[in-house]
Write an enzyme that holds these catalytic residues in place. Structure first.
Site, PDB file in Angstrom:
ATOM      1  N   GLU A  91       5.614  -3.525  11.763  1.00  0.00           N
ATOM      2  CA  GLU A  91       4.241  -3.037  11.720  1.00  0.00           C
ATOM      3  C   GLU A  91       3.469  -4.071  10.894  1.00  0.00           C
ATOM      4  OE1 GLU A  91       1.303  -1.612  10.804  1.00  0.00           O
ATOM      5  OE2 GLU A  91       2.663   0.189   9.253  1.00  0.00           O
ATOM      6  N   ASN A 100       0.798  -1.175   0.031  1.00  0.00           N
ATOM      7  CA  ASN A 100       0.126   0.210  -0.070  1.00  0.00           C
ATOM      8  C   ASN A 100       1.059   1.124  -0.244  1.00  0.00           C
ATOM      9  OD1 ASN A 100       0.806  -0.340   2.687  1.00  0.00           O
ATOM     10  ND2 ASN A 100      -0.983   0.156   3.552  1.00  0.00           N
ATOM     11  N   CYS A 159      -3.031   0.549   6.959  1.00  0.00           N
ATOM     12  CA  CYS A 159      -3.085  -0.250   8.532  1.00  0.00           C
ATOM     13  C   CYS A 159      -3.600   0.656   9.524  1.00  0.00           C
ATOM     14  CB  CYS A 159      -1.663  -0.468   8.826  1.00  0.00           C
ATOM     15  SG  CYS A 159      -0.457   0.715   8.624  1.00  0.00           S
TER      16      CYS A 159
HETATM   17  O1  G3H Z   1      -0.608   1.219   5.997  1.00  0.00           O
HETATM   18  C1  G3H Z   1       0.088   1.490   6.768  1.00  0.00           C
HETATM   19  C2  G3H Z   1       0.595   2.981   6.826  1.00  0.00           C
HETATM   20  O2  G3H Z   1       1.877   2.866   7.760  1.00  0.00           O
HETATM   21  C3  G3H Z   1      -0.188   3.880   7.024  1.00  0.00           C
HETATM   22  O3  G3H Z   1       0.224   5.245   6.990  1.00  0.00           O
HETATM   23  O4  G3H Z   1      -1.141   6.522   8.125  1.00  0.00           O
HETATM   24  O5  G3H Z   1       0.092   7.664   6.415  1.00  0.00           O
HETATM   25  O6  G3H Z   1      -1.933   6.163   5.540  1.00  0.00           O
HETATM   26  P1  G3H Z   1      -0.744   6.252   6.659  1.00  0.00           P
END
Ligand code: G3H
Length: 496
Positions: A264, A169, A298
């Protein structure tokens, strides 16, 4: 255009090359891995299916390159990172084009991801100069029984070879969030990009190549996780693993050797809404938090826990906003775009069907075409439904009505995940008490969960991860402390 002009050197026919020893190479396997465009569901790109021998070679050169990189002055390392950041920003259009085609990220968000990545690399260079440029000095007479005969000097030294595994993503941003701290701290990098997102990652690595980093310091190995995944993560040459993704991370942590891990692994971020909350603010944040990039974050809001007395009003407001979301291809910058793969869409559908069978209230009709799933708000979800606990990683959001704040905290804490959560209330005292009670790495007050700004600490507890990220924490994590103790023949007291 991706793959053309100065990017032609990274392409062999219709297959992208991998990067090792400072060169763009074809794999000796003669095999490639297809990257399916989530929108068209046809092959968009192909990347090399690297072999284990090629992994060995990348590890070996990473080890050698790291030794001289660690001896490169810190200001020079920073200078190269600043150069890479500038090139990355210059090349935002072709990289964003790959993100649109490989992971169906909306066009504007794709550009934002690249620009944010350039900023992250620059900030990392600056922060590295600050925090690695100083150490500690301790004297022995502060500990009982000691005279002042020992001077202890501490500094931070690199770990060695860092294996970086980002998720689909954010294949660029979550790659540089590992690469830049590793490099500024004097480590070398072996990057294994996700299959969907590999071409964007290769273009990003090309920017580092153009910046002129030493040969072998950065490698990018593409291929099937099933063939080289374990081989990479269990490789004896690896000194640190930084992984972002799903529960594969749990398996990696069980198999990895005695190396520091930064992981993570997703979340089920709860949004707790109190009776005094500003419901317009909540609705706007639920839309942004729950549906941006079609819920494939996430840190997306993944369950709304709202006090019964304001639930009808909130659901009405969210419904009205869902109706305005545009649904379609990422090229048109639609709000909701196809999810990354057919198997992901099938998984999401499974959660929806389970909720349907158990009689959740559908605020919209469920609709799917290929990988495209229309945004769906499910009201009156109960704890016996899968959607109450599982991460859809799609544009489907459950609402659970609660009769007390304790019930909301209990639901949040009963999850295996503990990444982020958010609370909406006008009462800061209540917000603080709830925040302290929530078992999550971060709690946002009056805003949806988010990782950024990228220098903020970012961490999950329980199955959401190991260690803490954010620029400063990542630099520290990718170093170890070295001490040198000067032993004096007699105690020395200053000015004494
Ligand atoms: O998908 C996991 C990422 O660490 C989320 O990052 O809060 O900038 O969308 P974000």
């Amino acid at each position: 255009m991706a793959g053309t002009g100065q990017y032609a050197e990274i392409l062999d026919g219709d297959v992208y090359k991998y990067y090792s020893e400072g060169e763009w190479k074809k794999s000796s396997s003669g095999k490639s891995v297809a990257i399916i465009n989530p929108t068209t569901r046809t092959t968009q790109y192909k990347v090399q299916a690297c072999t284990q021998a090629e992994v060995n070679k990348a590890m070996e050169t990473a080890k050698t390159a790291q030794k001289s990189w660690a001896k490169t002055p810190l200001w020079k390392r920073a200078e190269l990172l600043h150069k890479a950041a500038a090139i990355l920003k210059e090349h935002k259009a072709p990289i964003a084009e790959c993100l649109v085609k490989e992971i169906a990220k909306p066009a504007k968000d794709s550009v934002t991801e690249v620009v944010r990545s350039g900023d992250l690399v620059s900030y990392c260079a600056e922060e590295g100069v600050r925090i690695l440029g100083e150490g500690k000095f301790l004297v022995s007479d502060s500990f009982p029984g000691n005279e002042r005969t020992k001077y202890c000097l501490t500094s931070k030294i690199p770990l060695g070879v860092v294996l970086a595994i980002p998720p689909f993503n954010y294949p660029v941003n979550l790659a540089v969030s590992k690469i830049a701290p590793a490099l500024i701290a004097g480590n070398s990098i072996v990057l294994k990009p996700p299959t969907q997102g590999a071409v964007a990652a290769l273009h990003m690595v090309h920017c580092f190549h153009l910046a002129g980093f030493p040969k072998g310091l950065i490698s990018c190995i593409t291929g099937k996780g099933s063939e080289i995944g374990d081989f990479l993560t269990m490789h004896p040459g690896v000194n640190c693993i930084s992984f972002t993704g799903g529960d594969t991370g749990i398996a990696i942590s069980k198999k990895a050797g005695m190396v520091p891990l930064q992981m993570e692994l997703g979340g089920k971020d709860a949004c707790i809404v109190l009776e005094d909350a500003d419901l317009d603010l909540v609705a706007a944040n639920i839309i942004k938090g729950g549906f941006s990039y079609s819920g494939q974050r996430c840190t997306a809001v993944k369950v709304v826990l709202v006090m019964e007395s304001v639930a009808d009003a909130l659901v009405d407001k969210v419904k009205a906003k869902v109706a305005k979301l545009t649904v379609g291809p990422p090229e048109k910058d639609c709000d909701i775009t196809p999810v990354v793969s057919e198997s992901s869409a099938n998984y999401i559908e499974g959660l929806v069907k389970d909720a349907e069978q158990k009689e959740a209230t559908f605020c919209q009709e469920y609709r799917r075409e290929g990988n495209l799933i229309w945004p769906l708000l499910l009201d009156n979800v109960r704890p016996d439904m899968r959607i109450a606990w599982e991460e859809p990683f799609g544009p489907v959001l459950p609402v659970i009505r609660i009769s007390s704040v304790e019930e909301g905290i209990h639901h949040c804490n009963a999850s295996n995940f503990g990444l982020q959560g958010c609370i909406f209330t006008r009462d800061i005292n209540k917000a603080m008490l709830i925040s302290d009670a929530m078992e999550t790495g971060t709690v946002q007050i009056n805003s949806a969960p988010a990782r950024g700004p990228d220098h903020f600490p970012f961490q999950g507890i329980k199955d959401s991860g190991i260690g803490s990220q954010g620029i400063t924490n990542s630099i520290n994590m990718m170093t170890k402390v070295k001490t040198t103790v000067i032993n004096l023949p007699v105690p020395s007291y200053t000015m004494g």
